[in-house]
Write a protein that holds these residues in place. Structure first.
Motif, PDB file in Angstrom:
ATOM      1  N   GLN A  90       0.811  -1.679   0.542  1.00  0.00           N
ATOM      2  CA  GLN A  90      -0.188   0.132  -0.073  1.00  0.00           C
ATOM      3  C   GLN A  90       0.994   0.827   0.184  1.00  0.00           C
ATOM      4  O   GLN A  90       1.502   1.468   0.408  1.00  0.00           O
ATOM      5  N   LEU A  91      -0.060   2.464  -0.637  1.00  0.00           N
ATOM      6  CA  LEU A  91       1.043   3.396  -0.690  1.00  0.00           C
ATOM      7  C   LEU A  91       0.804   4.015   1.156  1.00  0.00           C
ATOM      8  O   LEU A  91      -0.089   3.591   1.670  1.00  0.00           O
ATOM      9  N   THR A  92       2.457   4.525   1.572  1.00  0.00           N
ATOM     10  CA  THR A  92       2.314   5.057   3.195  1.00  0.00           C
ATOM     11  C   THR A  92       2.890   6.340   2.748  1.00  0.00           C
ATOM     12  O   THR A  92       4.038   6.462   2.045  1.00  0.00           O
ATOM     13  N   GLY A  93       2.869   7.386   3.843  1.00  0.00           N
ATOM     14  CA  GLY A  93       3.862   8.308   4.127  1.00  0.00           C
ATOM     15  C   GLY A  93       2.506   9.371   4.755  1.00  0.00           C
ATOM     16  O   GLY A  93       1.483   9.407   4.445  1.00  0.00           O
ATOM     17  N   ARG A  94       2.905  10.464   4.602  1.00  0.00           N
ATOM     18  CA  ARG A  94       2.181  11.876   4.535  1.00  0.00           C
ATOM     19  C   ARG A  94       2.503  12.962   3.349  1.00  0.00           C
ATOM     20  O   ARG A  94       3.574  13.001   2.944  1.00  0.00           O
ATOM     21  N   LEU A  95       1.185  13.392   3.467  1.00  0.00           N
ATOM     22  CA  LEU A  95       1.499  14.486   2.648  1.00  0.00           C
ATOM     23  C   LEU A  95       1.177  15.372   3.710  1.00  0.00           C
ATOM     24  O   LEU A  95       0.370  15.489   4.077  1.00  0.00           O
ATOM     25  N   ASN A 113     -11.201  11.183  -2.247  1.00  0.00           N
ATOM     26  CA  ASN A 113     -10.871   9.379  -2.741  1.00  0.00           C
ATOM     27  C   ASN A 113      -9.741   9.563  -3.004  1.00  0.00           C
ATOM     28  O   ASN A 113      -9.918   8.343  -2.750  1.00  0.00           O
ATOM     29  N   PHE A 114      -8.879  10.115  -2.576  1.00  0.00           N
ATOM     30  CA  PHE A 114      -7.741  10.105  -2.673  1.00  0.00           C
ATOM     31  C   PHE A 114      -7.514   9.331  -1.689  1.00  0.00           C
ATOM     32  O   PHE A 114      -6.332   8.275  -1.533  1.00  0.00           O
ATOM     33  N   LEU A 115      -7.312   9.653  -0.367  1.00  0.00           N
ATOM     34  CA  LEU A 115      -7.209   9.330   0.874  1.00  0.00           C
ATOM     35  C   LEU A 115      -8.281   8.103   0.754  1.00  0.00           C
ATOM     36  O   LEU A 115      -7.765   7.122   1.845  1.00  0.00           O
ATOM     37  N   VAL A 133       0.935  30.898   4.507  1.00  0.00           N
ATOM     38  CA  VAL A 133       0.964  29.182   3.315  1.00  0.00           C
ATOM     39  C   VAL A 133       2.426  29.724   2.872  1.00  0.00           C
ATOM     40  O   VAL A 133       3.108  28.632   2.284  1.00  0.00           O
ATOM     41  N   ILE A 134       2.711  31.085   2.148  1.00  0.00           N
ATOM     42  CA  ILE A 134       3.793  30.902   1.374  1.00  0.00           C
ATOM     43  C   ILE A 134       5.628  30.878   1.976  1.00  0.00           C
ATOM     44  O   ILE A 134       6.114  30.638   1.235  1.00  0.00           O
ATOM     45  N   GLU A 135       5.505  31.312   2.769  1.00  0.00           N
ATOM     46  CA  GLU A 135       6.607  30.775   4.392  1.00  0.00           C
ATOM     47  C   GLU A 135       6.963  29.429   4.444  1.00  0.00           C
ATOM     48  O   GLU A 135       7.787  29.348   4.318  1.00  0.00           O
ATOM     49  N   SER A 136       5.479  28.955   5.117  1.00  0.00           N
ATOM     50  CA  SER A 136       5.731  27.180   4.817  1.00  0.00           C
ATOM     51  C   SER A 136       6.292  26.845   3.163  1.00  0.00           C
ATOM     52  O   SER A 136       7.231  25.077   3.908  1.00  0.00           O
ATOM     53  N   ILE A 137       5.982  26.866   2.479  1.00  0.00           N
ATOM     54  CA  ILE A 137       6.570  26.541   1.292  1.00  0.00           C
ATOM     55  C   ILE A 137       7.397  26.697   0.636  1.00  0.00           C
ATOM     56  O   ILE A 137       8.659  26.072   0.614  1.00  0.00           O
ATOM     57  N   GLU A 138       8.115  28.437   1.576  1.00  0.00           N
ATOM     58  CA  GLU A 138       9.359  28.661   1.016  1.00  0.00           C
ATOM     59  C   GLU A 138      10.507  27.902   1.809  1.00  0.00           C
ATOM     60  O   GLU A 138      11.457  27.942   1.439  1.00  0.00           O
ATOM     61  N   LYS A 139       9.866  27.282   3.210  1.00  0.00           N
ATOM     62  CA  LYS A 139      10.671  26.775   3.633  1.00  0.00           C
ATOM     63  C   LYS A 139      10.932  24.965   3.721  1.00  0.00           C
ATOM     64  O   LYS A 139      11.506  24.451   4.403  1.00  0.00           O
ATOM     65  N   ASN A 140      10.591  24.999   2.533  1.00  0.00           N
ATOM     66  CA  ASN A 140      10.205  22.931   2.289  1.00  0.00           C
ATOM     67  C   ASN A 140       9.139  22.805   3.444  1.00  0.00           C
ATOM     68  O   ASN A 140       9.974  21.037   3.235  1.00  0.00           O
ATOM     69  N   GLU A 141       8.597  22.731   3.881  1.00  0.00           N
ATOM     70  CA  GLU A 141       8.026  22.401   4.875  1.00  0.00           C
ATOM     71  C   GLU A 141       6.728  21.659   4.638  1.00  0.00           C
ATOM     72  O   GLU A 141       5.927  20.886   5.564  1.00  0.00           O
ATOM     73  N   VAL A 142       6.547  21.746   3.134  1.00  0.00           N
ATOM     74  CA  VAL A 142       4.673  20.857   3.237  1.00  0.00           C
ATOM     75  C   VAL A 142       5.157  20.369   1.070  1.00  0.00           C
ATOM     76  O   VAL A 142       6.064  21.318   0.460  1.00  0.00           O
ATOM     77  N   ASP A 143       4.538  19.474   0.878  1.00  0.00           N
ATOM     78  CA  ASP A 143       4.422  18.749   0.168  1.00  0.00           C
ATOM     79  C   ASP A 143       4.045  20.492  -0.916  1.00  0.00           C
ATOM     80  O   ASP A 143       4.763  20.831  -2.227  1.00  0.00           O
ATOM     81  N   PHE A 144       2.864  20.842  -0.844  1.00  0.00           N
ATOM     82  CA  PHE A 144       1.623  21.533  -1.674  1.00  0.00           C
ATOM     83  C   PHE A 144       1.080  22.163  -0.776  1.00  0.00           C
ATOM     84  O   PHE A 144       1.293  22.146  -0.105  1.00  0.00           O
ATOM     85  N   ALA A 282       3.176  11.963  -2.315  1.00  0.00           N
ATOM     86  CA  ALA A 282       2.908  13.488  -2.921  1.00  0.00           C
ATOM     87  C   ALA A 282       3.372  13.938  -4.241  1.00  0.00           C
ATOM     88  O   ALA A 282       2.356  13.731  -5.470  1.00  0.00           O
ATOM     89  N   ASN A 283       4.008  12.487  -5.203  1.00  0.00           N
ATOM     90  CA  ASN A 283       3.797  12.785  -6.591  1.00  0.00           C
ATOM     91  C   ASN A 283       2.542  11.422  -7.192  1.00  0.00           C
ATOM     92  O   ASN A 283       1.567  11.732  -7.970  1.00  0.00           O
ATOM     93  N   ALA A 284       1.759  10.813  -6.104  1.00  0.00           N
ATOM     94  CA  ALA A 284       0.738  10.171  -6.130  1.00  0.00           C
ATOM     95  C   ALA A 284      -0.977  11.242  -6.244  1.00  0.00           C
ATOM     96  O   ALA A 284      -1.626  11.210  -6.824  1.00  0.00           O
ATOM     97  N   PHE A 285      -0.320  12.028  -5.337  1.00  0.00           N
ATOM     98  CA  PHE A 285      -1.693  12.984  -5.516  1.00  0.00           C
ATOM     99  C   PHE A 285      -1.318  14.033  -6.287  1.00  0.00           C
ATOM    100  O   PHE A 285      -2.780  14.643  -6.797  1.00  0.00           O
ATOM    101  N   LEU A 286       0.045  14.661  -6.928  1.00  0.00           N
ATOM    102  CA  LEU A 286      -0.384  15.452  -8.108  1.00  0.00           C
ATOM    103  C   LEU A 286      -0.609  14.388  -9.490  1.00  0.00           C
ATOM    104  O   LEU A 286      -1.596  15.118 -10.352  1.00  0.00           O
ATOM    105  N   GLU A 287      -0.305  13.141  -9.466  1.00  0.00           N
ATOM    106  CA  GLU A 287      -1.065  12.699 -10.384  1.00  0.00           C
ATOM    107  C   GLU A 287      -2.408  12.622 -10.138  1.00  0.00           C
ATOM    108  O   GLU A 287      -3.248  12.163 -11.510  1.00  0.00           O
ATOM    109  N   PHE A 288      -3.137  12.164  -9.023  1.00  0.00           N
ATOM    110  CA  PHE A 288      -4.104  11.994  -9.057  1.00  0.00           C
ATOM    111  C   PHE A 288      -5.051  13.503  -9.241  1.00  0.00           C
ATOM    112  O   PHE A 288      -6.527  13.530  -9.674  1.00  0.00           O
TER     113      PHE A 288
END
Length: 313
Positions: A90-95, A113-115, A133-144, A282-288
């Protein structure tokens, strides 16, 4: 020592939010339940984990060390769970996502549906204002991140989800009987603003500035829900994303005031850092999202097209 994983999880959230109230909200628990878990954990230590000065909660130095240990323990537990599911193919990990506050009306429909299809994925989603939100992505704290205003200072990639339509709204106490109003009606109405850093406020101010309008700023509030309730109560009018007022329009407690050049349009975009090494989850969610966004928009958001698109000068 007889502390539980649940106690550690609650305490870690308290240290992150610096608030029992906010921790309760994010954990979907009551405040008394959070307070009890904190007390039960504290009872096992002779040294204080937290202290309250005035009405502000502070984490002691000892508490910070326990919080770090708690985070390490919980991460190991998550890793065990992920490994167990991985052996089942099964696909596992944090998004990890960060979304602007009005995007809470959008993003869940792209996640459901993805979850459901990937039960081994754990979602961590922070709902906050545009600046954070911009700060969190700038610091690479989140996937998207999900935003309606693309950040100019960052090198990002993005996928467009849907239009963000903003209308001038008021409560239903006053009758607006003209078919279409000129935009200078905005100069006559007391306006309620979102806080600085909000994408909705940025879009609103750009429109006002671009049309050389001199408006009456009545008040400033820190969430879309607060603005909505203030408008319903008759404290003023506001320019709001239609995505967040569906039920209020349906229940006839808010009305759209028809004005030329409305709705103001921006666009919901899911963004991530350019050249970011996306995890398998993250890749799987992006494709979804890319594969299913059109269907989701048709099934969940077709109703936004029922409202008028007014043109003219």
């Amino acid at each position: 020592m007889n502390y539980t994983l649940h106690q550690l999880q609650v305490f870690l959230k308290i240290t992150q939010t610096k608030s029992i109230t906010k921790a309760a909200e994010e954990l979907h628990l009551t405040q008394p339940a959070v307070s009890i878990q904190l007390k039960n954990l504290q009872d096992q230590f002779a040294i204080p984990l937290t202290e309250v000065v005035g009405r502000q909660l502070y984490v002691t130095d000892f508490g910070k060390e326990i919080a770090q240990a708690a985070e390490n323990i919980l991460n190991e537990v998550y890793a065990i769970n992920f490994k167990t599911l991985a052996f089942k193919n099964q696909l596992t990990g944090r998004l990890k996502l960060s979304v602007v506050s009005t995007a809470k009306y959008v993003m869940p429909f792209f996640l459901t549906n993805f979850l459901k299809q990937n039960e081994g994925v754990e979602l961590v989603m922070d709902v906050t204002n545009k600046a954070k939100v911009i700060e969190s992505i700038e610091k690479n704290e989140v996937d998207f991140s999900l935003v309606s205003i693309l950040p100019e200072q960052l090198k990002i990639e993005s996928v467009s989800l849907m239009k963000n339509q903003l209308y001038l709204v008021g409560n239903t106490d006053e009758l607006f009987d003209r078919e279409i109003y000129d935009i200078d009606v905005l100069e006559q109405l007391p306006l309620i603003y979102r806080e600085a850093g909000s994408g909705t406020r940025f879009t609103m101010e750009q429109f006002i500035k671009g049309n050389n309008l001199h408006v009456i700023k009545k008040m400033e509030l820190t969430s879309n829900e607060a603005v909505k309730q203030a408008v319903i109560a008759g404290l003023g009018y506001s320019i709001m994303p239609i995505i967040g007022i569906k039920n209020e329009l349906k229940n006839n407690v808010l009305q759209i005031i028809p004005i030329k050049r409305f709705p103001i349009l921006s666009e919901w975009n899911m963004i991530w850092l350019k050249n970011k090494n996306l995890s398998p989850v993250a890749n799987a969610f992006l494709e979804f999202v890319k594969t299913n966004k059109e269907q989701i928009m048709r099934e969940k958001f077709a109703w936004v097209n029922d409202y008028p698109k007014i043109t003219g000068n």
